[in-house]
Design an enzyme around this catalytic site. Sequence first.
Site, PDB file in Angstrom:
ATOM      1  N   HIS A 136       5.823 -47.377   6.125  1.00  0.00           N
ATOM      2  CA  HIS A 136       6.071 -46.867   5.205  1.00  0.00           C
ATOM      3  C   HIS A 136       7.205 -44.749   5.371  1.00  0.00           C
ATOM      4  O   HIS A 136       6.245 -43.508   5.905  1.00  0.00           O
ATOM      5  CB  HIS A 136       6.168 -46.460   3.433  1.00  0.00           C
ATOM      6  CG  HIS A 136       7.245 -46.084   2.129  1.00  0.00           C
ATOM      7  ND1 HIS A 136       6.596 -44.441   2.076  1.00  0.00           N
ATOM      8  CD2 HIS A 136       7.041 -46.753   1.755  1.00  0.00           C
ATOM      9  CE1 HIS A 136       7.990 -44.730   0.823  1.00  0.00           C
ATOM     10  NE2 HIS A 136       7.981 -45.941   0.643  1.00  0.00           N
TER      11      HIS A 136
ATOM     12  N   GLU B 298      14.076 -48.999   4.009  1.00  0.00           N
ATOM     13  CA  GLU B 298      14.571 -47.650   3.074  1.00  0.00           C
ATOM     14  C   GLU B 298      15.010 -46.840   3.243  1.00  0.00           C
ATOM     15  O   GLU B 298      14.129 -45.776   3.804  1.00  0.00           O
ATOM     16  CB  GLU B 298      13.204 -48.287   2.137  1.00  0.00           C
ATOM     17  CG  GLU B 298      11.997 -49.601   2.325  1.00  0.00           C
ATOM     18  CD  GLU B 298      10.635 -49.317   1.383  1.00  0.00           C
ATOM     19  OE1 GLU B 298      11.071 -49.869   0.022  1.00  0.00           O
ATOM     20  OE2 GLU B 298      10.496 -48.166   1.311  1.00  0.00           O
TER      21      GLU B 298
HETATM   22  P1  13P Z   1      11.940 -46.282  -5.902  1.00  0.00           P
HETATM   23  O1  13P Z   1      12.211 -48.157  -6.079  1.00  0.00           O
HETATM   24  O2  13P Z   1      11.168 -45.547  -6.685  1.00  0.00           O
HETATM   25  O3  13P Z   1      13.229 -45.361  -5.001  1.00  0.00           O
HETATM   26  O4  13P Z   1      10.513 -46.038  -4.115  1.00  0.00           O
HETATM   27  C1  13P Z   1      10.868 -47.104  -2.963  1.00  0.00           C
HETATM   28  C2  13P Z   1       9.926 -47.449  -2.320  1.00  0.00           C
HETATM   29  O5  13P Z   1       9.823 -46.740  -1.528  1.00  0.00           O
HETATM   30  C3  13P Z   1       9.148 -48.880  -2.265  1.00  0.00           C
HETATM   31  O6  13P Z   1       8.508 -48.873  -1.374  1.00  0.00           O
END
Ligand code: 13P
Length: 252
Positions: A97, A169
């Site tokens: 992440h 992401e």
């Molecule tokens: P948010 O949905 O709060 O933006 O976070 C996304 C995330 O990092 C999931 O791993």
Amino acid sequence: MTLWIGTSWKMTKTLAEARAWAEGLREHLAGGAPAGVQPFVIPSFTATTTVREILGEDSPVLLGVQNAHWEDAGAWTGEVSVPQAKDAGAQLVEIGHSERREHFGESVETTRWKVAAALRHGLTPLLCIGESLEVKDAGGSAEFILEQAAGALDGLDADELSRVVIAYEPIWAIGEKGRPATVRELIEPFAALGEAYGGKVTGLLYGGSVNLDNAADLLGIEHVTGLFVGRTAWELEGYLELLRIAEAHAAV
Ligand code: 13P
């Protein structure tokens, strides 16, 4: 196609809050998972066993951890290994992440080792990739995320790769400081990921400011097979609504 809809709780929730959320979900899914949807939840380590016990061994909801070390055991103070995560009831391991890459020294190399460790023990690696705003503004998003993915996944055979889930992401879209990505902005990165990994991995998920207003549109993007959600899913009602949206999407 199965849509994967899951949440990481990041560093939130007491055990009492974790219990309430998990009990509510168990009740809601007593009849099984919504058709065409694979739910998953990734609590803090402290809540792993609690959530496992509440959901039960046969739950349709997959349980994950937010990180795990690449070694099986040893003198690694403060770390948790994949066998320990498995012992606590985890089936998924989140890896790479952007918050871990930024604050905790996660590198392309360590993501590769962690993916290998998860696969070695039969857990599903959930590899997160994503570029910064600087990279995006310079037009380098697709190249950057393909490099991150290749760095973690190159060398896996087809069977191993087929057990991996990738979550794209973009850093600029995550969390309080992020802004929701538009469908338009995501078409090119997902086209690149689809070309490289479509049909080869278990899923290609999108994450970053997913909410109840944009979830259906995000699921409509070509090659997107699920959503990885933070804030919107931390209240159970938000997560249940996302499951409903996905079920409706899977039905068409
Ligand atoms: P948010 O949905 O709060 O933006 O976070 C996304 C995330 O990092 C999931 O791993």
